[in-house]
Write a protein that holds these residues in place. Sequence first.
Motif: not given
Lengths: 246, 246
Positions: A88-89, A93, A96, A129, B42, B92-93, B96-97, B99-102, B143-144, B146-148
């Motif tokens: 879901a990330h 994610w 890192h 991607r 989701r 950013l460590w 990044h943790q 960052a929102p889930a879908k 990244l957030a 395009f990938d999530n």
Amino acid sequence: MIDLSKIATKPPKGTDKGDVKALTEQYCKRIGELNEIMRAQRKHSLLIIFQGMDGSGKDGAAKNVFKDCTPFNLSVYAFKKPTEIEFAHDFLWRVHQQAPAKGDIRIFNRSQYEDILIQRVHGWIDEERVKKRVAAINAFEELAQFDNNTTVLKFCLHISKEEQEKQLQERIDEPEKRWKHNDGDWKEREFWDDYMRCYSDAINWSTIPWTIVPVDDRWYRDYVIAKKVCEAMEAMDLAYPQLPKK
Amino acid sequence: MIDLSKIATKPPKGTDKGDVKALTEQYCKRIGELNEIMRAQRKHSLLIIFQGMDGSGKDGAAKNVFKDCTPFNLSVYAFKKPTEIEFAHDFLWRVHQQAPAKGDIRIFNRSQYEDILIQRVHGWIDEERVKKRVAAINAFEELAQFDNNTTVLKFCLHISKEEQEKQLQERIDEPEKRWKHNDGDWKEREFWDDYMRCYSDAINWSTIPWTIVPVDDRWYRDYVIAKKVCEAMEAMDLAYPQLPKK
């Protein structure tokens, strides 16, 4: 440009096994000493990435090369199939979160590269991607370097298709290796050429260079990795902290 | 190129407070509805970043604009001074943790931008590192995206120096605001012009655009943010999942 399928999986001719093993032993000892200084100084960190086909000896490399290190500041993280929350990330994610703290050595058994290897081989993600993920991986590794004094060492454990068969067969034949057996490994083997192509791309597209390790002979694998790790640690400005001057 | 010091902190002339408040109310309601669909589907995620000087109303914006959302999938994370373990990693460590889930909306009260704002204003990092951090931030946000499936909305809460003084003084004068008082805020105020310059750079160097929000009048702040958030959510392909066809 590197083409893995054209690169040797065995030691160069004339390599003396006895000499190499003696040297490896010295490198390992020195890695242990330097690891202890890293732990005391808490200034540098080291990220080791092991990638390779099933049976290429990632576990063994971690076990042998770092045998003289203490677990105080050395740890291995093995990336498996992502969990539901990881899925879901974004793909980095979970990666890192496992980046080493200052003073630590962190070994990745598999890594962010799976997300442009197995996922690409099976066409789970499109090429656009893949390209974006490559850029994100490069940015992630550079971030660790410039913002956390992390030395990033990436090892591609390069095995021949014949040697892999032998290794996978041992997991069936030998009782104490049987826990590693997985039908899926034999299935993935059918995509060998695709993997070689995708591994080659991953290596060629990296900004931080890879070391390609011929692993058909395990003693040579350990030597190449131990040498590289030791040299990288010697290049850090490691020193035990001293009492402040009065 | 944006120069924050030349941008208004008050609503455009002729803006009708009553009309704007009525519109804001409609946007908030709609945000609540769409948030519920995000939760069910989701598929999409939303990252809201609030940056602004002390007293610019980051808390209030989060409270008002998202008042019709449930906490099931909406949360706020306030970035404070890094802890010891956070300092032992790249900047950013810790970000990044969070960052929102879908399916989730995550609000950052302060963010990765502090690492090129307060740290730059006080010269704790050199300009080369600032540039590298800017590149890392851009890569992280992309990244957030395009990938999530993350929509990244960044709001610069733009307050005048006079209004800030009023806000900070209220934290001394009003008992229920006193917990927010901090001598350090008055100290940072002395670096106002440097902050405006660094904020302007942060905005100009971003690949994902910012919304600059005039916040001297709080009702107008809420309107600008609610409108932007609502429009961004309408642009997602949100839909309740349906039963599979038989």
